[in-house]
Design an enzyme around this catalytic site. Structure first.
Site, PDB file in Angstrom:
ATOM      1  N   LYS A 227       0.831  -1.216   0.000  1.00  0.00           N
ATOM      2  CA  LYS A 227       0.000   0.000   0.000  1.00  0.00           C
ATOM      3  C   LYS A 227       0.864   1.265   0.000  1.00  0.00           C
ATOM      4  O   LYS A 227       0.644   2.177  -0.793  1.00  0.00           O
ATOM      5  CB  LYS A 227      -0.931   0.015   1.229  1.00  0.00           C
ATOM      6  CG  LYS A 227      -1.822  -1.221   1.331  1.00  0.00           C
ATOM      7  CD  LYS A 227      -2.702  -1.188   2.578  1.00  0.00           C
ATOM      8  CE  LYS A 227      -1.957  -1.195   3.908  1.00  0.00           C
ATOM      9  NZ  LYS A 227      -1.197  -2.454   4.162  1.00  0.00           N
TER      10      LYS A 227
ATOM     11  N   ARG B  95      11.803  -4.560   5.260  1.00  0.00           N
ATOM     12  CA  ARG B  95      11.354  -3.191   4.984  1.00  0.00           C
ATOM     13  C   ARG B  95      12.220  -2.148   5.695  1.00  0.00           C
ATOM     14  O   ARG B  95      12.554  -2.286   6.866  1.00  0.00           O
ATOM     15  CB  ARG B  95       9.901  -3.012   5.417  1.00  0.00           C
ATOM     16  CG  ARG B  95       9.449  -1.550   5.399  1.00  0.00           C
ATOM     17  CD  ARG B  95       7.970  -1.390   5.254  1.00  0.00           C
ATOM     18  NE  ARG B  95       7.218  -1.846   6.411  1.00  0.00           N
ATOM     19  CZ  ARG B  95       5.893  -1.794   6.489  1.00  0.00           C
ATOM     20  NH1 ARG B  95       5.182  -1.329   5.461  1.00  0.00           N
ATOM     21  NH2 ARG B  95       5.275  -2.227   7.558  1.00  0.00           N
TER      22      ARG B  95
ATOM     23  N   ARG C  76      10.987  -0.148  11.065  1.00  0.00           N
ATOM     24  CA  ARG C  76       9.875   0.132  11.988  1.00  0.00           C
ATOM     25  C   ARG C  76       9.880  -0.861  13.141  1.00  0.00           C
ATOM     26  O   ARG C  76      10.090  -2.050  12.931  1.00  0.00           O
ATOM     27  CB  ARG C  76       8.557   0.047  11.222  1.00  0.00           C
ATOM     28  CG  ARG C  76       8.268   1.325  10.462  1.00  0.00           C
ATOM     29  CD  ARG C  76       7.126   1.194   9.507  1.00  0.00           C
ATOM     30  NE  ARG C  76       5.952   0.513  10.035  1.00  0.00           N
ATOM     31  CZ  ARG C  76       4.815   0.400   9.356  1.00  0.00           C
ATOM     32  NH1 ARG C  76       4.708   0.933   8.158  1.00  0.00           N
ATOM     33  NH2 ARG C  76       3.801  -0.237   9.873  1.00  0.00           N
TER      34      ARG C  76
ATOM     35  N   ARG D   8       0.119  -8.451  13.893  1.00  0.00           N
ATOM     36  CA  ARG D   8      -0.547  -7.604  12.892  1.00  0.00           C
ATOM     37  C   ARG D   8      -1.298  -8.452  11.875  1.00  0.00           C
ATOM     38  O   ARG D   8      -2.379  -8.069  11.422  1.00  0.00           O
ATOM     39  CB  ARG D   8       0.484  -6.722  12.189  1.00  0.00           C
ATOM     40  CG  ARG D   8       0.932  -5.561  13.067  1.00  0.00           C
ATOM     41  CD  ARG D   8       2.255  -5.020  12.643  1.00  0.00           C
ATOM     42  NE  ARG D   8       2.194  -4.361  11.356  1.00  0.00           N
ATOM     43  CZ  ARG D   8       3.239  -4.220  10.556  1.00  0.00           C
ATOM     44  NH1 ARG D   8       4.409  -4.715  10.891  1.00  0.00           N
ATOM     45  NH2 ARG D   8       3.103  -3.595   9.428  1.00  0.00           N
TER      46      ARG D   8
HETATM   47  P1  ADP Z   1       1.034  -1.355   7.373  1.00  0.00           P
HETATM   48  O1  ADP Z   1       1.288  -0.476   6.176  1.00  0.00           O
HETATM   49  O2  ADP Z   1       2.224  -2.178   7.722  1.00  0.00           O
HETATM   50  O3  ADP Z   1      -0.210  -2.166   7.239  1.00  0.00           O
HETATM   51  P2  ADP Z   1       0.320   1.124   8.717  1.00  0.00           P
HETATM   52  O4  ADP Z   1       1.489   2.004   8.502  1.00  0.00           O
HETATM   53  O5  ADP Z   1      -0.875   1.339   7.876  1.00  0.00           O
HETATM   54  O6  ADP Z   1       0.817  -0.398   8.636  1.00  0.00           O
HETATM   55  O7  ADP Z   1      -0.137   1.187  10.243  1.00  0.00           O
HETATM   56  C1  ADP Z   1       0.789   1.015  11.295  1.00  0.00           C
HETATM   57  C2  ADP Z   1       0.034   0.914  12.610  1.00  0.00           C
HETATM   58  O8  ADP Z   1      -0.697   2.115  12.858  1.00  0.00           O
HETATM   59  C3  ADP Z   1      -1.013  -0.205  12.676  1.00  0.00           C
HETATM   60  O9  ADP Z   1      -0.461  -1.460  13.032  1.00  0.00           O
HETATM   61  C4  ADP Z   1      -1.952   0.348  13.772  1.00  0.00           C
HETATM   62  O10 ADP Z   1      -1.374   0.173  15.073  1.00  0.00           O
HETATM   63  C5  ADP Z   1      -1.954   1.842  13.474  1.00  0.00           C
HETATM   64  N1  ADP Z   1      -3.030   2.222  12.544  1.00  0.00           N
HETATM   65  C6  ADP Z   1      -2.892   2.755  11.286  1.00  0.00           C
HETATM   66  N2  ADP Z   1      -4.085   2.975  10.725  1.00  0.00           N
HETATM   67  C7  ADP Z   1      -5.015   2.572  11.638  1.00  0.00           C
HETATM   68  C8  ADP Z   1      -6.437   2.515  11.651  1.00  0.00           C
HETATM   69  N3  ADP Z   1      -7.173   2.930  10.597  1.00  0.00           N
HETATM   70  N4  ADP Z   1      -7.054   2.030  12.761  1.00  0.00           N
HETATM   71  C9  ADP Z   1      -6.345   1.613  13.828  1.00  0.00           C
HETATM   72  N5  ADP Z   1      -5.010   1.625  13.884  1.00  0.00           N
HETATM   73  C10 ADP Z   1      -4.340   2.100  12.799  1.00  0.00           C
HETATM   74  P1  ADP Z   2       2.274  -1.788   3.234  1.00  0.00           P
HETATM   75  O1  ADP Z   2       2.213  -0.273   3.211  1.00  0.00           O
HETATM   76  O2  ADP Z   2       1.093  -2.421   2.544  1.00  0.00           O
HETATM   77  O3  ADP Z   2       2.479  -2.344   4.606  1.00  0.00           O
HETATM   78  P2  ADP Z   2       4.852  -1.434   1.833  1.00  0.00           P
HETATM   79  O4  ADP Z   2       4.492  -0.695   0.592  1.00  0.00           O
HETATM   80  O5  ADP Z   2       5.501  -0.669   2.932  1.00  0.00           O
HETATM   81  O6  ADP Z   2       3.544  -2.233   2.375  1.00  0.00           O
HETATM   82  O7  ADP Z   2       5.782  -2.678   1.411  1.00  0.00           O
HETATM   83  C1  ADP Z   2       6.351  -3.540   2.382  1.00  0.00           C
HETATM   84  C2  ADP Z   2       7.781  -3.906   1.947  1.00  0.00           C
HETATM   85  O8  ADP Z   2       7.729  -4.667   0.741  1.00  0.00           O
HETATM   86  C3  ADP Z   2       8.676  -2.708   1.639  1.00  0.00           C
HETATM   87  O9  ADP Z   2       9.986  -3.038   2.027  1.00  0.00           O
HETATM   88  C4  ADP Z   2       8.586  -2.562   0.122  1.00  0.00           C
HETATM   89  O10 ADP Z   2       9.784  -1.995  -0.420  1.00  0.00           O
HETATM   90  C5  ADP Z   2       8.418  -4.005  -0.325  1.00  0.00           C
HETATM   91  N1  ADP Z   2       7.553  -4.141  -1.513  1.00  0.00           N
HETATM   92  C6  ADP Z   2       6.456  -3.400  -1.822  1.00  0.00           C
HETATM   93  N2  ADP Z   2       5.903  -3.839  -2.986  1.00  0.00           N
HETATM   94  C7  ADP Z   2       6.666  -4.884  -3.393  1.00  0.00           C
HETATM   95  C8  ADP Z   2       6.621  -5.757  -4.557  1.00  0.00           C
HETATM   96  N3  ADP Z   2       5.637  -5.644  -5.477  1.00  0.00           N
HETATM   97  N4  ADP Z   2       7.557  -6.719  -4.641  1.00  0.00           N
HETATM   98  C9  ADP Z   2       8.531  -6.839  -3.700  1.00  0.00           C
HETATM   99  N5  ADP Z   2       8.643  -6.048  -2.612  1.00  0.00           N
HETATM  100  C10 ADP Z   2       7.713  -5.076  -2.462  1.00  0.00           C
END
Ligand code: ADP
Ligand code: ADP
Ligand code: ZN
Length: 216
Positions: A13, A129, A162, A173
């Site tokens: 994402k 990551r 992170r 998660r």
């Molecule tokens: P990822 O991209 O790895 O899924 P995010 O960066 O979106 O994680 O979110 C990191 C953390 O922030 C989540 O694990 C949660 O603790 C909190 N968080 C983010 N968005 C929300 C939401 N909409 N509701 C509740 N907690 C959230």
């Molecule tokens: P999210 O926001 O959904 O938690 P991220 O965009 O932060 O996910 O991606 C998680 C990790 O995977 C990062 O280290 C990113 O560079 C890597 N990544 C993202 N998209 C891809 C892909 N299509 N193939 C391989 N690695 C990816």
């Protein structure tokens, strides 16, 4: 156009949303980024949220609903015709509150797009990551490393890992995603707004799929 970008942690994402936002002239609203900014600024909200985030638990619904309402009322967004929500809604209660708030202004979510990636790949992605502390560009230490160790290609900023990408928090998660966020997919499916795209390919390939889904 109002788009919700969904998918489990590590699905891509944060990699795809800024690209899509630039391409379609949308604002990119990431609740994870907003929370991490609060943590870094050591605000009362940040200190409260950090405990949940580090453990991989969700921050309470009402806190998130208030946060997104304030963000969406922000004048900055009037410059953009579209919005991409990344990381919100994450529970059915959040999705309902979002719909209620939009309905009050005559708006609605146009599409929910889910990046589908299998578990083993999610774990590999999160394990490697790293993110630029300055401009937030995402990297992967194996799949998309920076050209110079530890420094952002974009701005030279420091790359950081992170706390919630540690194995125990990752396991939690993924469990939280299954229990609390996966039902949101059904919420949008029932409204005929859900598109699932394959997020397993290379970032450029996923981006093409995402763009054609948005344009169809
Ligand atoms: P990822 O991209 O790895 O899924 P995010 O960066 O979106 O994680 O979110 C990191 C953390 O922030 C989540 O694990 C949660 O603790 C909190 N968080 C983010 N968005 C929300 C939401 N909409 N509701 C509740 N907690 C959230
Ligand atoms: P999210 O926001 O959904 O938690 P991220 O965009 O932060 O996910 O991606 C998680 C990790 O995977 C990062 O280290 C990113 O560079 C890597 N990544 C993202 N998209 C891809 C892909 N299509 N193939 C391989 N690695 C990816
Ligand atoms: Zn940077």
């Amino acid at each position: 156009m109002r788009i919700v970008l969904m998918g489990p942690p590590g699905a891509g994402k944060g990699t795809q949303a800024p690209r899509l936002a630039e391409k379609i002239n949308a604002s990119h609203v990431s609740t994870g980024d907003m929370l991490r900014a609060e943590v870094a600024a050591r605000t009362r909200l940040g200190l409260m949220a950090k405990k949940f985030m580090d453990a991989g638990d969700l921050v309470p619904d009402q806190v998130m609903i208030d946060m997104i309402a304030a963000r969406m009322a922000n004048d900055d967004d009037n410059a953009h015709p579209s919005i991409i929500l990344d990381g919100f809604p994450r529970t059915v209660s959040q999705a309902e509150a979002l719909d209620d708030a939009l309905q009050a202004t005559g708006g609605a979510i146009d599409a929910a797009i889910m990046l589908d990636v299998e578990r083993g790949e999610l774990v590999r992605r999160l394990a490697g990551r790293a993110t630029c502390a300055n401009c937030k560009t995402p990297y992967h230490l194996t799949f998309s490393p920076p050209s110079k160790d530890g420094a952002c290609d974009n701005c030279g900023g420091e790359l950081v890992r992170r706390p919630d990408d540690q194995p125990e928090a990752v396991r939690n998660r993924l469990r939280v995603y299954d229990e609390q966020t996966a039902p949101v997919l059904e919420y949008y499916r029932a409204k005929n707004k859900l598109t699932v795209i394959d997020g397993a390919g290379a970032p450029d390939d996923v981006f093409k799929l995402l763009l054609s889904s948005v344009r169809s």
